[in-house]
Design a protein around this motif. Structure first.
Motif, mmCIF file in Angstrom:
data_model
loop_
_atom_site.group_PDB
_atom_site.id
_atom_site.type_symbol
_atom_site.label_atom_id
_atom_site.label_comp_id
_atom_site.label_asym_id
_atom_site.label_seq_id
_atom_site.Cartn_x
_atom_site.Cartn_y
_atom_site.Cartn_z
ATOM 1 N N GLY A 1 0.784 -1.227 0.000
ATOM 2 C CA GLY A 1 0.000 0.000 0.000
ATOM 3 C C GLY A 1 0.815 1.275 0.000
ATOM 4 N N ARG A 2 2.098 1.199 -0.410
ATOM 5 C CA ARG A 2 2.935 2.390 -0.440
ATOM 6 C C ARG A 2 3.224 2.765 -1.888
ATOM 7 N N PRO A 3 2.897 3.974 -2.310
ATOM 8 C CA PRO A 3 3.172 4.392 -3.690
ATOM 9 C C PRO A 3 4.660 4.635 -3.915
ATOM 10 N N VAL A 4 5.063 4.554 -5.164
ATOM 11 C CA VAL A 4 6.456 4.806 -5.556
ATOM 12 C C VAL A 4 6.454 5.898 -6.616
ATOM 13 N N ILE A 5 7.267 6.937 -6.414
ATOM 14 C CA ILE A 5 7.373 8.037 -7.383
ATOM 15 C C ILE A 5 8.762 8.014 -8.000
ATOM 16 N N THR A 6 8.825 7.976 -9.326
ATOM 17 C CA THR A 6 10.107 7.987 -10.022
ATOM 18 C C THR A 6 10.581 9.428 -10.219
ATOM 19 N N PRO A 7 11.870 9.625 -10.474
ATOM 20 C CA PRO A 7 12.359 10.973 -10.793
ATOM 21 C C PRO A 7 11.720 11.476 -12.083
ATOM 22 N N PRO A 8 11.666 12.805 -12.284
ATOM 23 C CA PRO A 8 11.138 13.342 -13.542
ATOM 24 C C PRO A 8 11.823 12.714 -14.747
ATOM 25 N N SER A 9 11.035 12.347 -15.731
ATOM 26 C CA SER A 9 11.566 11.630 -16.894
ATOM 27 C C SER A 9 12.259 12.573 -17.872
ATOM 28 N N PRO A 10 13.446 12.180 -18.358
ATOM 29 C CA PRO A 10 14.102 12.960 -19.417
ATOM 30 C C PRO A 10 13.597 12.575 -20.806
ATOM 31 N N ARG A 11 12.617 11.643 -20.849
ATOM 32 C CA ARG A 11 12.164 11.093 -22.136
ATOM 33 C C ARG A 11 10.760 11.581 -22.478
ATOM 34 N N ARG A 12 10.478 12.849 -22.264
ATOM 35 C CA ARG A 12 9.118 13.351 -22.474
ATOM 36 C C ARG A 12 8.639 13.115 -23.898
ATOM 37 N N GLU A 13 9.484 13.406 -24.885
ATOM 38 C CA GLU A 13 9.073 13.247 -26.283
ATOM 39 C C GLU A 13 8.871 11.770 -26.624
ATOM 40 N N VAL A 14 9.741 10.921 -26.087
ATOM 41 C CA VAL A 14 9.598 9.481 -26.344
ATOM 42 C C VAL A 14 8.308 8.969 -25.725
ATOM 43 N N ASP A 15 8.032 9.354 -24.471
ATOM 44 C CA ASP A 15 6.807 8.918 -23.807
ATOM 45 C C ASP A 15 5.568 9.380 -24.573
ATOM 46 N N ALA A 16 5.599 10.624 -25.033
ATOM 47 C CA ALA A 16 4.458 11.151 -25.790
ATOM 48 C C ALA A 16 4.221 10.333 -27.051
ATOM 49 N N ALA A 17 5.309 9.972 -27.740
ATOM 50 C CA ALA A 17 5.181 9.181 -28.966
ATOM 51 C C ALA A 17 4.637 7.784 -28.668
ATOM 52 N N LEU A 18 5.114 7.174 -27.581
ATOM 53 C CA LEU A 18 4.655 5.834 -27.220
ATOM 54 C C LEU A 18 3.164 5.825 -26.917
ATOM 55 N N PHE A 19 2.721 6.738 -26.058
ATOM 56 C CA PHE A 19 1.304 6.774 -25.717
ATOM 57 C C PHE A 19 0.458 7.098 -26.945
ATOM 58 N N GLY A 20 0.974 7.959 -27.818
ATOM 59 C CA GLY A 20 0.255 8.276 -29.045
ATOM 60 C C GLY A 20 0.077 7.067 -29.943
ATOM 61 N N GLN A 21 1.008 6.103 -29.856
ATOM 62 C CA GLN A 21 0.904 4.886 -30.655
ATOM 63 C C GLN A 21 0.061 3.822 -29.963
ATOM 64 N N TRP A 22 0.212 3.704 -28.636
ATOM 65 C CA TRP A 22 -0.508 2.653 -27.918
ATOM 66 C C TRP A 22 -2.016 2.838 -27.985
ATOM 67 N N LEU A 23 -2.472 4.066 -27.885
ATOM 68 C CA LEU A 23 -3.916 4.305 -27.844
ATOM 69 C C LEU A 23 -4.637 3.743 -29.071
ATOM 70 N N PRO A 24 -4.219 4.085 -30.291
ATOM 71 C CA PRO A 24 -4.916 3.494 -31.449
ATOM 72 C C PRO A 24 -4.658 2.001 -31.597
ATOM 73 N N ASP A 25 -3.482 1.530 -31.168
ATOM 74 C CA ASP A 25 -3.199 0.096 -31.263
ATOM 75 C C ASP A 25 -4.157 -0.710 -30.377
ATOM 76 N N LEU A 26 -4.357 -0.245 -29.134
ATOM 77 C CA LEU A 26 -5.225 -0.977 -28.212
ATOM 78 C C LEU A 26 -6.686 -0.906 -28.618
ATOM 79 N N GLU A 27 -7.071 0.191 -29.257
ATOM 80 C CA GLU A 27 -8.458 0.357 -29.678
ATOM 81 C C GLU A 27 -8.757 -0.347 -30.994
ATOM 82 N N SER A 28 -7.717 -0.771 -31.698
ATOM 83 C CA SER A 28 -7.909 -1.445 -32.981
ATOM 84 C C SER A 28 -8.391 -2.879 -32.744
ATOM 85 N N GLY A 29 -8.929 -3.480 -33.764
ATOM 86 C CA GLY A 29 -9.335 -4.876 -33.662
ATOM 87 C C GLY A 29 -8.235 -5.835 -34.067
ATOM 88 N N ASP A 30 -7.040 -5.307 -34.300
ATOM 89 C CA ASP A 30 -5.916 -6.107 -34.769
ATOM 90 C C ASP A 30 -5.196 -6.713 -33.566
#
Length: 268
Positions: free
Chosen positions: A92-121
């Motif tokens: 029951g204890r949360p864990v917080i990571t340091p601020p990510s230096p990969r903001r652009e990479v994370d944005a690209a990943l989430f932008g890809q995962w959303l349509p992939d998960l919603e697809s029927g493929d």
């Protein structure tokens, strides 16, 4: 598994679920009430927590964006991530990571995962799930470096049984549960059920049941004007003495003192 990327919306009440949740605060702080306590996630940092503990987003900058991933508990346990991280979250204890230096990479990943998960493929969905697992593993490696003893791999059947029992306790903790009742719900012999539960979650059923009840008591103390005796009853404790002893042992202070320090009325 699921993910989202959207404006962070304040919640009017706490909620709980069975998943391990990962929330990334995009260019803005996010403040939660987690188990009745305030938790602030710095800008561009990620918080990991077990959704079985009541949680609620209570503060954020206007227009703040959140990215999130939900991983079913059974899937999370099968990944065999570092034991220290797993036990921290399941206690029951949360864990917080340091601020990510990969903001652009994370944005690209989430932008890809959303349509992939919603697809029927199915192949696109599988690829997204594997990438999300890699993303979580990277966060885990940045958070801890050691593995606790006794947290080695458990077989799939043991994990499945332990997850079922954890979910059963999470849904029925207000009732006067016994080991026999929990084991019967699987169904397993009580001795095997206790062994399987401890092997996967690193704690006894009794300890996990108490954890669920104390977390609920914290939520009620922080967000309602209920009397302490009513909080004890609503949280599943069968006696005032057991409630005071369990709460004080877990939180370090008695329920009344905890409410004065963390209750909503004490903040204003």
């Amino acid at each position: 598994m699921s993910c989202w990327q959207a404006e962070a919306m304040l919640m009017d009440r706490a909620h709980r679920h069975d998943n391990i949740e990962f929330n990334l605060a995009v260019e803005s702080e996010l403040t939660y009430r987690y188990g009745g306590r305030k938790l602030t996630v710095p800008r561009d940092a990620t918080v990991m927590f077990w959704g079985a503990v009541p949680h609620q987003l209570i503060e954020r900058a206007p227009g703040a964006v959140m990215r999130g991933v939900n991983v079913p508990l059974g899937v999370f346990l099968r990944w065999q991530l570092p034991g220290e991280l797993v036990m921290t979250l399941l206690n029951g204890r949360p864990v917080i990571t340091p601020p990510s230096p990969r903001r652009e990479v994370d944005a690209a990943l989430f932008g890809q995962w959303l349509p992939d998960l919603e697809s029927g493929d199915l192949e696109r969905r599988r690829t997204a799930s594997l990438e999300m697992e890699a993303w979580v593993r990277r966060l885990a490696s940045e958070s801890v470096t050691a593995r606790l003893p006794g947290t080695g791999a458990a077989n799939e059947g043991t994990v499945r049984h332990a997850v079922f029992m954890a979910r059963f306790i999470t849904r029925h903790f207000r009732e006067q549960l016994t080991v026999e009742q929990i084991a019967t719900a699987v169904p397993l012999h009580p001795n095997y059920a206790m062994t399987a539960f401890r092997a996967v979650l690193g704690m006894t059923m009794k300890a996990y049941l108490t954890q669920c009840r104390v977390a609920e008591a914290q939520r009620l103390l922080a967000t309602t004007g209920m009397s302490v005796s009513d909080v004890a009853a609503m949280s599943g404790f069968g006696s005032q003495s057991r409630f005071y002893a369990s709460f004080t042992e877990t939180c370090g202070v008695a329920p009344g003192a905890w409410r004065r320090a963390h209750g909503a009325h004490s903040e204003g």
